[in-house]
Design an enzyme around this catalytic site. Structure first.
Site, PDB file in Angstrom:
ATOM      1  CG  ASP A  89      -2.025  -1.007   1.193  1.00  0.00           C
ATOM      2  OD1 ASP A  89      -1.908  -1.983   0.414  1.00  0.00           O
ATOM      3  OD2 ASP A  89      -2.996  -0.851   1.954  1.00  0.00           O
ATOM      4  CE  LYS A 151      -5.086   2.098   2.749  1.00  0.00           C
ATOM      5  NZ  LYS A 151      -3.934   1.414   3.382  1.00  0.00           N
ATOM      6  CE  LYS A 180      -6.579  -1.307   2.823  1.00  0.00           C
ATOM      7  NZ  LYS A 180      -5.226  -1.837   3.122  1.00  0.00           N
TER       8      LYS A 180
END
Length: 220
Positions: A89, A151, A180
């Protein structure tokens, strides 16, 4: 739907201890979450403890500011994967996005995707710091760079995921890229709102509470 497999069980606080890491690992194994998301310093230990468990190891790159150099992010990614990370991430260069330096933003993401060597890459765009058009552009750049997910948030910038932002991101990237939601997802109601808006992964420290349908008092 297997709700547990949508959850990245997360502990990213700087003061996290080995005891706390053990706790989220044990919880992730008990509930069969998709992953445990920890800072890079904990990746090797988490990978050893989660070996053959079916729970992945997720870590964060350029976190939480996104302001490290592209070369640094690429090295962090390579190092994390060598230590056993399954998913990455990363945080975008938010200032470059706001400057309109879109090539720099995309190249930054591309470098991490390349360094990840086929491992899942999720791109944190920090929606709380962006306006509508910037969220759209960041999502487009994420898709163009070949990442797997866009995300919402780090959880460190004073705000987290909203259903409106998740829907906007999903509408922008379409079927090819997943979304996400992270930051402030504290209970089953929040979880369901994010999934209904288009999220297929949820980052939260409240994974257990979500599964139990309880309220949690954490910000991430």
């Amino acid at each position: 739907m297997n709700s547990a497999k949508l959850i990245d069980h997360t502990l990213l606080k700087p003061e996290s201890t080995r005891t706390q890491i053990d706790q989220i690992i044990d919880e992730a194994k008990a509930y069969n979450f998709k992953s445990v998301c920890v800072n890079p310093t904990h990746v090797k230990y988490a990978a050893e403890r989660l070996d053959d468990s079916g729970v992945l190891v997720c870590t964060v790159i350029g976190f939480p500011l996104g302001a490290s150099t592209t070369a640094t992010k690429a090295f962090e990614t390579e190092d994390a994967i060598q230590n056993g990370a399954d998913e990455i991430d990363m945080v975008i260069n938010i200032g470059a996005l706001k400057d309109g330096r879109f090539d720099d933003v995309q190249q930054d993401i591309e470098a991490v995707v390349k360094a990840a060597k086929g491992h899942t890459v999720k791109v944190i765009i920090e929606t709380v710091l962006l306006n509508h058009d910037e969220i759209v552009k960041a999502s487009e750049l994420t898709k163009a760079a070949g990442a797997d997910f866009v995300k919402t948030s780090t959880g460190f910038a004073g705000g987290g995921a909203t259903a409106e932002d998740v829907k906007l991101m999903k509408d922008t990237v379409g079927a090819d890229v997943e979304v996400k939601a992270s930051g402030g997802v504290r209970n089953l109601e929040d979880f369901n709102k994010m999934v209904e808006a288009g999220a297929t992964r949820i980052g939260a420290s409240a994974g257990v509470q979500i599964m139990q349908g309880l309220e949690a008092d954490s910000d991430y």
